[in-house]
Motif scaffolding. Structure first.
Motif, PDB file in Angstrom:
ATOM      1  N   TYR A 153      50.795  35.683 -33.936  1.00 59.68           N
ATOM      2  CA  TYR A 153      49.544  36.268 -33.431  1.00 59.68           C
ATOM      3  C   TYR A 153      49.331  37.665 -34.020  1.00 59.68           C
ATOM      4  O   TYR A 153      48.267  37.974 -34.562  1.00 59.68           O
ATOM      5  N   GLN A 154      50.339  38.522 -33.903  1.00 58.84           N
ATOM      6  CA  GLN A 154      50.212  39.911 -34.384  1.00 58.84           C
ATOM      7  C   GLN A 154      49.827  39.949 -35.856  1.00 58.84           C
ATOM      8  O   GLN A 154      48.986  40.738 -36.270  1.00 58.84           O
ATOM      9  N   SER A 155      50.478  39.058 -36.643  1.00 51.69           N
ATOM     10  CA  SER A 155      50.252  39.095 -38.085  1.00 51.69           C
ATOM     11  C   SER A 155      48.850  38.623 -38.451  1.00 51.69           C
ATOM     12  O   SER A 155      48.361  38.916 -39.545  1.00 51.69           O
ATOM     13  N   ARG A 156      48.203  37.879 -37.552  1.00 51.48           N
ATOM     14  CA  ARG A 156      46.848  37.380 -37.831  1.00 51.48           C
ATOM     15  C   ARG A 156      45.766  38.319 -37.334  1.00 51.48           C
ATOM     16  O   ARG A 156      44.580  38.097 -37.641  1.00 51.48           O
ATOM     17  N   ILE A 157      46.116  39.345 -36.570  1.00 45.59           N
ATOM     18  CA  ILE A 157      45.088  40.255 -36.031  1.00 45.59           C
ATOM     19  C   ILE A 157      44.308  40.954 -37.159  1.00 45.59           C
ATOM     20  O   ILE A 157      43.066  40.964 -37.137  1.00 45.59           O
ATOM     21  N   PRO A 158      44.975  41.531 -38.165  1.00 48.55           N
ATOM     22  CA  PRO A 158      44.172  42.164 -39.232  1.00 48.55           C
ATOM     23  C   PRO A 158      43.358  41.161 -40.042  1.00 48.55           C
ATOM     24  O   PRO A 158      42.310  41.530 -40.595  1.00 48.55           O
ATOM     25  N   ILE A 159      43.802  39.922 -40.098  1.00 44.72           N
ATOM     26  CA  ILE A 159      43.006  38.883 -40.769  1.00 44.72           C
ATOM     27  C   ILE A 159      41.760  38.590 -39.933  1.00 44.72           C
ATOM     28  O   ILE A 159      40.646  38.516 -40.456  1.00 44.72           O
ATOM     29  N   LYS A 160      41.963  38.470 -38.625  1.00 47.69           N
ATOM     30  CA  LYS A 160      40.833  38.290 -37.711  1.00 47.69           C
ATOM     31  C   LYS A 160      39.844  39.444 -37.850  1.00 47.69           C
ATOM     32  O   LYS A 160      38.629  39.238 -37.922  1.00 47.69           O
ATOM     33  N   ASP A 161      40.362  40.684 -37.914  1.00 43.90           N
ATOM     34  CA  ASP A 161      39.457  41.840 -38.002  1.00 43.90           C
ATOM     35  C   ASP A 161      38.759  41.901 -39.359  1.00 43.90           C
ATOM     36  O   ASP A 161      37.631  42.400 -39.453  1.00 43.90           O
ATOM     37  N   SER A 162      39.398  41.371 -40.382  1.00 43.95           N
ATOM     38  CA  SER A 162      38.741  41.314 -41.696  1.00 43.95           C
ATOM     39  C   SER A 162      37.603  40.295 -41.679  1.00 43.95           C
ATOM     40  O   SER A 162      36.521  40.540 -42.234  1.00 43.95           O
ATOM     41  N   LEU A 163      37.849  39.138 -41.039  1.00 52.28           N
ATOM     42  CA  LEU A 163      36.778  38.145 -40.880  1.00 52.28           C
ATOM     43  C   LEU A 163      35.611  38.742 -40.101  1.00 52.28           C
ATOM     44  O   LEU A 163      34.444  38.498 -40.399  1.00 52.28           O
ATOM     45  N   LEU A 164      35.952  39.543 -39.102  1.00 48.27           N
ATOM     46  CA  LEU A 164      34.914  40.154 -38.266  1.00 48.27           C
ATOM     47  C   LEU A 164      34.134  41.199 -39.066  1.00 48.27           C
ATOM     48  O   LEU A 164      32.893  41.228 -39.026  1.00 48.27           O
ATOM     49  N   LEU A 165      34.837  42.039 -39.810  1.00 49.72           N
ATOM     50  CA  LEU A 165      34.166  43.033 -40.662  1.00 49.72           C
ATOM     51  C   LEU A 165      33.160  42.355 -41.585  1.00 49.72           C
ATOM     52  O   LEU A 165      32.061  42.865 -41.819  1.00 49.72           O
ATOM     53  N   ALA A 166      33.576  41.189 -42.120  1.00 47.01           N
ATOM     54  CA  ALA A 166      32.738  40.494 -43.102  1.00 47.01           C
ATOM     55  C   ALA A 166      31.438  39.979 -42.489  1.00 47.01           C
ATOM     56  O   ALA A 166      30.523  39.581 -43.214  1.00 47.01           O
TER      57      ALA A 166
END
Lengths: 256, 256
Positions: free
Chosen positions: A65-78
């Motif tokens: 979960y922790q490792s996917r948080i910045p990926i999630k936030d990158s998807l959100l930024l996009a």
């Protein structure tokens, strides 16, 4: 008369809209009933009932979960075309990834896993993660990727409730699992980061949910996120509390 | 000498390729160790230990899986540019959806749920489905949607192992849960459909996995699918065997 009935319609719609405080109260009610501070596995953790092996399983699985948080936030930024929004939200990626190797929330979570007795090489590849945890986290990425920016931001609102849980958890970890104390830096950081992030996200959804239907989407997004956190603990509690339940291929603790 | 060493390389690659029988044996080994016939919840079911409420929970949750099978097969059809392949594969959509309303595998599963004491209106909206089951099934759709046709076909190979499980299940249901007997038509149909489908899919992957790397993808796809089936039962076993574990919003049986 036509313009009169249009005005009436407008008034009905506006009356139907929740006030900022009403929306906040609805979100709080979701957190009170569905946030994972009530999950049996957390209750066991806080009562000091978990073995070191069970805490290892928790740390290793939650690393996914922790490792996917910045990926999630990158998807959100996009999803945003507003530089001001993106500037504000990118703080989250910085918080988790840090400024250089060896810093940031993801690294601090690895240090927690190490304090539990795992080696970082066991944790980082995510090979032993429970399928149930993986599917739940991937569902979070899909929720953010496949829905509106409003829903994506709303799904982060679990941070409204995280400070109380983190405070309690740190106290109970120091008391019951003192060997974890050197690994608590992640939680220290989140004590201030999470409320800042929650305040921003709450303000965003309060401003941008312009119809009652959108407000309901915000509430449902928070419910969906609560279910994603809850299901991760379901999988961990199932696999690591009753002997014989670890699914094929998943992490097996080498200690009780 | 350059062409000589190229020939040698080619020979090495071909030697490395598994024969049809070796590939079949590897797939069988995955099934033996990872297919959900070994799952604790199925073992309980076959020993006659489940209550009617637990069987209701199983039928209701697994309906979400059943209802997504024709969607999965439609995603898979959309990956093929070969009319002959699509003609062969569309049989599966027909098997599940039937020729008209009230026929087909999805309908037969509803009849099984009704035999357990549920009303079809409780089942069809999927509102009470466990989040963990939903995430696992959605992971199956994503696996098929986001990977090659070869991997998508390979993920169906769990049908190699389903006939034995279904035969055993039907016997044990008639013995331990006779009230389910009027709802067993789904399984009767699958006894012949599943082996036909498995034979076609096995022949397809044996023919189209042209490199050892592709053969390994086929094996990994079967492992991934086994994990998806297993995780659904993890979620059901966790929520409905130990009191107090049903997550917020999920189906609550009204009988023991």
């Amino acid at each position: 008369m036509a313009s009169g009935s249009m005005t009436m319609t407008t008034v009905v719609v506006e009356t139907n809209l929740l006030s900022r405080q009403e929306l906040r109260d609805r979100l709080q009610a979701v957190g009170d009933s569905r946030y994972h501070h009530r999950h049996p596995f957390h209750l066991r953790m806080h009562r000091g009932e978990l073995t070191r092996g069970q805490l290892q399983a928790w740390a290793l699985n939650r690393y996914y979960y922790q490792s996917r948080i910045p990926i999630k936030d990158s998807l959100l930024l996009a999803k945003s075309d507003d530089p001001a929004f993106r500037r504000a939200w990118r703080k989250r990626i910085l918080d988790h990834d840090g400024d250089k190797d060896g810093y940031g929330g993801v690294e601090k979570w690895i240090q927690l896993a190490e304090a539990s007795g795992l080696r970082r090489e066991q944790v980082i590849p995510c090979t032993g993660v429970l399928p149930g945890v993986r599917y739940a986290v991937d569902a979070y990425l899909a929720l953010v990727r496949d829905n509106s920016l409003l829903i994506a931001v709303a799904s982060s609102l679990t941070e409204l409730f995280s400070r109380d849980l983190i405070s309690l958890r740190m106290d109970q970890m120091r008391l019951h699992y003192p060997y974890l104390t050197p690994g608590l830096a992640y939680f220290v950081g989140r004590l201030t980061q999470a409320p800042e992030d929650a305040t921003f996200a709450l303000d965003y959804v309060s401003t941008h949910a312009a119809t009652r239907a959108q407000q309901e989407q915000v509430i449902q997004a928070l419910e969906a996120k609560c279910a994603i956190l809850w299901a991760q603990l379901d999988a961990i509690d199932y696999a690591y509390v009753v002997p014989g339940n670890i699914p094929p291929g998943a992490f097996v603790p080498d200690c009780d």
